[in-house]
Motif scaffolding. Structure first.
Motif, PDB file in Angstrom:
ATOM      1  N   ARG A  25      -1.942 -18.340  -1.059  1.00 49.99           N
ATOM      2  CA  ARG A  25      -0.900 -19.206  -1.591  1.00 49.99           C
ATOM      3  C   ARG A  25      -1.364 -20.666  -1.539  1.00 49.99           C
ATOM      4  O   ARG A  25      -2.350 -21.001  -0.883  1.00 49.99           O
ATOM      5  CB  ARG A  25       0.401 -19.063  -0.792  1.00 49.99           C
ATOM      6  N   GLY A  26      -0.643 -21.504  -2.236  1.00 48.62           N
ATOM      7  CA  GLY A  26      -0.856 -22.943  -2.163  1.00 48.62           C
ATOM      8  C   GLY A  26      -2.269 -23.385  -2.486  1.00 48.62           C
ATOM      9  O   GLY A  26      -2.896 -22.907  -3.438  1.00 48.62           O
ATOM     10  N   LEU A  27      -2.786 -24.291  -1.677  1.00 48.70           N
ATOM     11  CA  LEU A  27      -4.117 -24.824  -1.914  1.00 48.70           C
ATOM     12  C   LEU A  27      -5.183 -23.747  -1.807  1.00 48.70           C
ATOM     13  O   LEU A  27      -6.152 -23.744  -2.574  1.00 48.70           O
ATOM     14  CB  LEU A  27      -4.420 -25.949  -0.917  1.00 48.70           C
ATOM     15  N   GLY A  28      -5.024 -22.838  -0.832  1.00 47.69           N
ATOM     16  CA  GLY A  28      -6.024 -21.788  -0.659  1.00 47.69           C
ATOM     17  C   GLY A  28      -6.144 -20.898  -1.876  1.00 47.69           C
ATOM     18  O   GLY A  28      -7.243 -20.501  -2.271  1.00 47.69           O
ATOM     19  N   ARG A  29      -5.013 -20.575  -2.481  1.00 46.31           N
ATOM     20  CA  ARG A  29      -5.015 -19.763  -3.701  1.00 46.31           C
ATOM     21  C   ARG A  29      -5.769 -20.481  -4.808  1.00 46.31           C
ATOM     22  O   ARG A  29      -6.610 -19.886  -5.503  1.00 46.31           O
ATOM     23  CB  ARG A  29      -3.573 -19.493  -4.127  1.00 46.31           C
ATOM     24  N   SER A  30      -5.474 -21.771  -4.992  1.00 46.22           N
ATOM     25  CA  SER A  30      -6.151 -22.535  -6.031  1.00 46.22           C
ATOM     26  C   SER A  30      -7.643 -22.643  -5.752  1.00 46.22           C
ATOM     27  O   SER A  30      -8.470 -22.510  -6.665  1.00 46.22           O
ATOM     28  CB  SER A  30      -5.536 -23.933  -6.139  1.00 46.22           C
ATOM     29  N   ILE A  31      -8.012 -22.870  -4.496  1.00 52.39           N
ATOM     30  CA  ILE A  31      -9.432 -22.953  -4.140  1.00 52.39           C
ATOM     31  C   ILE A  31     -10.137 -21.644  -4.467  1.00 52.39           C
ATOM     32  O   ILE A  31     -11.217 -21.633  -5.070  1.00 52.39           O
ATOM     33  CB  ILE A  31      -9.584 -23.301  -2.642  1.00 52.39           C
TER      34      ILE A  31
END
Length: 264
Positions: A25-31
């Motif tokens: 989720r969040g930043l980790g998902r985008s990364i």
């Protein structure tokens, strides 16, 4: 719990493999998604929402990369050795490899509370999740990180600029920035580059979604930012993928702020 994985055909004989904590989720998902778009296979971790993690795995597979989701509670350092064993297992079974190439220490939790109202238990949780986990999870994974690999630790713009209510959180992130420099020094002989990425205010569910859901706060942040808006997850995901791309291996021990020029 069985990791969510369906191997796909790799487009290269030796793909890079990244491990992203908090990648569901969040930043980790985008990364994780940005790394996959750049040709990197991904091991991502999740704490409780396996369905979210499986969705990210499927999206990575749709990009033609391999992905595995593993459960991990970064607040429980006692589980890190067993987690490293699971990583070793999936490297062998999914990639027929002994090492992965990139570690992104991203998992985290937020707190907005004045110093006078911050409880010791809240402080201890921030310490366990952010500073202690970054130190000891990296320690346990070091034998599995390839020489010449990369590590990115996640800090915050709040170590440079200050807002009331962020003292405990920012203190942990300040510790991560110091730790990053020491990691860069000690791991340099192995050719491992270690850097910090420091996001500004981002529109995610982090911290209860304050930046995303509070229109007044969002507008206030936009007014304090050179590029005129609050950040989006893809702003950070793209920056991390760029930092981990070929040609940036000579950058190490640095703090790279990804804030759109907040409070310049």
């Amino acid at each position: 719990m069985t990791p969510s994985t369906t191997p796909t055909t790799s487009t290269t004989s030796t793909p890079r493999i990244a491990l992203v904590t908090g990648g569901s989720r969040g930043l980790g998902r985008s990364i994780a998604l940005h790394l996959a778009a750049h040709g990197t296979d991904v091991i991502l971790t999740f704490r409780s929402n396996e369905a979210q993690a499986h969705d990210v795995v499927q999206r990575i597979q749709a990009l033609g990369r391999r992905a595995v989701a593993l459960p991990l509670d970064v607040a429980d350092s006692g589980g890190f050795a067993a987690f490293a064993g699971r990583v070793q297992q999936v490297l062998a079974t999914t990639w027929r490899r002994e090492r992965f190439d990139q570690l992104v220490n991203n998992a985290g939790t937020g707190l907005h509370a004045p110093i006078a109202e911050t409880r010791e238990a809240q402080f201890d949780e921030l310490y366990a999740v952010h500073l202690k986990a970054t130190f000891f999870l990296t320690q346990k994974l070091l034998p599995l990180i390839a020489d010449g690999g990369r590590i990115v630790n996640t800090s915050s713009g709040l170590t440079r600029f200050t807002f009331a209510g962020a003292a405990a959180y920012a203190a942990m992130k300040g510790g991560i920035e110091v730790l990053t420099r020491y990691m860069a020094k000690e791991l340099g002989p192995r050719g491992i580059a270690v850097n910090t990425v420091a996001p500004g205010a981002i529109e995610t569910d982090f911290g209860g979604g304050r930046v995303r859901d509070n229109a007044d706060l969002n507008a206030q942040i936009g007014g304090l930012t050179a590029l005129g808006r609050a950040g989006l997850p893809d702003d950070v995901g793209g920056a991390v993928a760029a930092l981990l791309s070929e040609g940036t291996g000579w950058i190490t021990g640095q703090r790279i702020e990804v804030s759109g020029g907040m409070v310049l």
